[in-house]
Motif scaffolding. Sequence first.
Motif, PDB file in Angstrom:
ATOM      1  N   SER A   8       1.089  -1.488   0.086  1.00 39.06           N
ATOM      2  CA  SER A   8       0.470  -0.150  -0.141  1.00 39.06           C
ATOM      3  C   SER A   8       1.122   1.276   0.046  1.00 39.06           C
ATOM      4  O   SER A   8       0.425   2.260  -1.093  1.00 39.06           O
ATOM      5  CB  SER A   8      -1.464  -0.069   1.901  1.00 39.06           C
ATOM      6  N   LYS A 214     -12.372  -6.537  -2.359  1.00 39.61           N
ATOM      7  CA  LYS A 214     -12.719  -5.485  -0.491  1.00 39.61           C
ATOM      8  C   LYS A 214     -11.639  -5.877   0.050  1.00 39.61           C
ATOM      9  O   LYS A 214     -10.850  -3.769   0.107  1.00 39.61           O
ATOM     10  CB  LYS A 214     -13.093  -6.570   0.342  1.00 39.61           C
ATOM     11  N   LYS A 215     -10.699  -5.801  -0.436  1.00 39.18           N
ATOM     12  CA  LYS A 215      -9.088  -6.195  -0.206  1.00 39.18           C
ATOM     13  C   LYS A 215      -8.499  -5.035  -1.239  1.00 39.18           C
ATOM     14  O   LYS A 215      -7.760  -3.860  -0.611  1.00 39.18           O
ATOM     15  CB  LYS A 215      -7.720  -7.304  -0.601  1.00 39.18           C
ATOM     16  N   LYS A 218      -9.849  -1.399   0.160  1.00 42.67           N
ATOM     17  CA  LYS A 218      -8.829  -0.929   1.680  1.00 42.67           C
ATOM     18  C   LYS A 218      -7.639  -0.507   0.874  1.00 42.67           C
ATOM     19  O   LYS A 218      -7.236   0.922   1.283  1.00 42.67           O
ATOM     20  CB  LYS A 218      -8.581  -2.492   2.277  1.00 42.67           C
ATOM     21  N   THR A 221      -7.112   2.512  -0.642  1.00 42.50           N
ATOM     22  CA  THR A 221      -8.137   4.094   0.720  1.00 42.50           C
ATOM     23  C   THR A 221      -6.758   4.286   0.874  1.00 42.50           C
ATOM     24  O   THR A 221      -6.101   5.373   0.947  1.00 42.50           O
ATOM     25  CB  THR A 221      -9.005   3.679   1.248  1.00 42.50           C
TER      26      THR A 221
END
Length: 436
Positions: A8, A214-215, A218, A221
């Motif tokens: 990320s 969903k991952k 996430k 984001t």
Amino acid sequence: MKREIKDSIVVGAALFAMFFGAGNLIFPPAIGLFSGDQWFFSLIGFFITGISLPVLGVLSVSLSGGTISDLASKVGPKFSLVFSTILILAIGPLLAIPRTGATVYEIGVAPLGTFNPLLVSIIYFSITLFFVIKPSGIIDKIGKILTPILLLVIGAIIGTGLLHPIGIPVTTKLNNAFSFGFLEGYQTMDALGSIVMGGIILVALIEKGYTDRKKQIKMTTIAGLMSGTLLTLIYGGLMYLGASIGSNVSPDISKTALILKITESVLGANGLLVISVAVSAACLTTSIGLTAIVGNFFEKISKGKIPYKATVVFVCAFSAVMSVVGVETIVEIAVPLLVFVYPIAMVLILFNLLDRYLPHDAAYKGAALGAGLIGAVDAVKALNFRALNAIFEPIYTLINYLPLANVGFAWLLPALTLSLVFGLRAQRTTKLETSM
């Protein structure tokens, strides 16, 4: 979990670097200079269109399916294709990509000596082509190699300027600093770029093995928040430096000359070399990301008939020639297109984020129509043709009476009104058809 956080961060760093290109370096100091002691209020306005909206754009694309076509699809397939193509061309070879090359020459190369602008442009876009010719791993190349260089150099300029102030912000006659900053945020093109950058971020996550939706959302984001935080800190610093040097430069100084003057004042004789590295890194990251996006887009919509490699080669060649016209000229060309496309892009971003609360997909059509009508009028006004202005003058006056028109939101009421009308009408029709 540690791997997710690490990935990320890499993606967030790459996203920041792709956002922080030519406009992001030259516009904040110019806004600070014009705003003077009101620079912070301009930063707030700029934060909305230049930072918050781009971050929301990336998230919106991720939520809608991962591509620009997905974002606009609820308006209609034909609209999606036309709007996507216009947007890709705007943030691609017509405006944003050539502007990176022009900025590198004017700020990063020309101050160091006499060089042929076309030769510099060819070398610059050859480097861009080297990075993008193989589409895999682009995000890692940007996030791990180019972003640290960019942050180090820009951080040195801002940090030194804060520790050793170059002056005090002067009082200006600016009436509405917030509105000024808000409208100037359009020129970064980041909200438009975010719509397409969301796609390349998704591709990068899939390449890393993250296939769960969903991952993906996430991690997108987290990456968006990270890039937004970095952008806020750097924009604020550059805007303050621009405001601080106000008493030492002419208010008519060009954007490129201003950043050169600031760097020289902060770092002395070494400033030109430092800013050369900063500009080259900032513009290259954006050029690489956008060129790859354009290549992927046309390969996908043509179903492989327009190959990725052929597209990126053409984009680099075309941009190399286009960039020679100069930054100021490209900025002037950009204004009419930006004021038309931006309102539509903004409602698509916001509506996709609020999709679950909308009465019907037809609400997207009404919003796009309302925003597009106001954007079209603003585009005509930006062209500044005397004959057209005479014809449209009554419409300009009428639009000025709309709520929030003075802060750049004239499109908001028409977009919301038509969205509500279209959405409720379609919802009612659906209920009648169901009951029959």
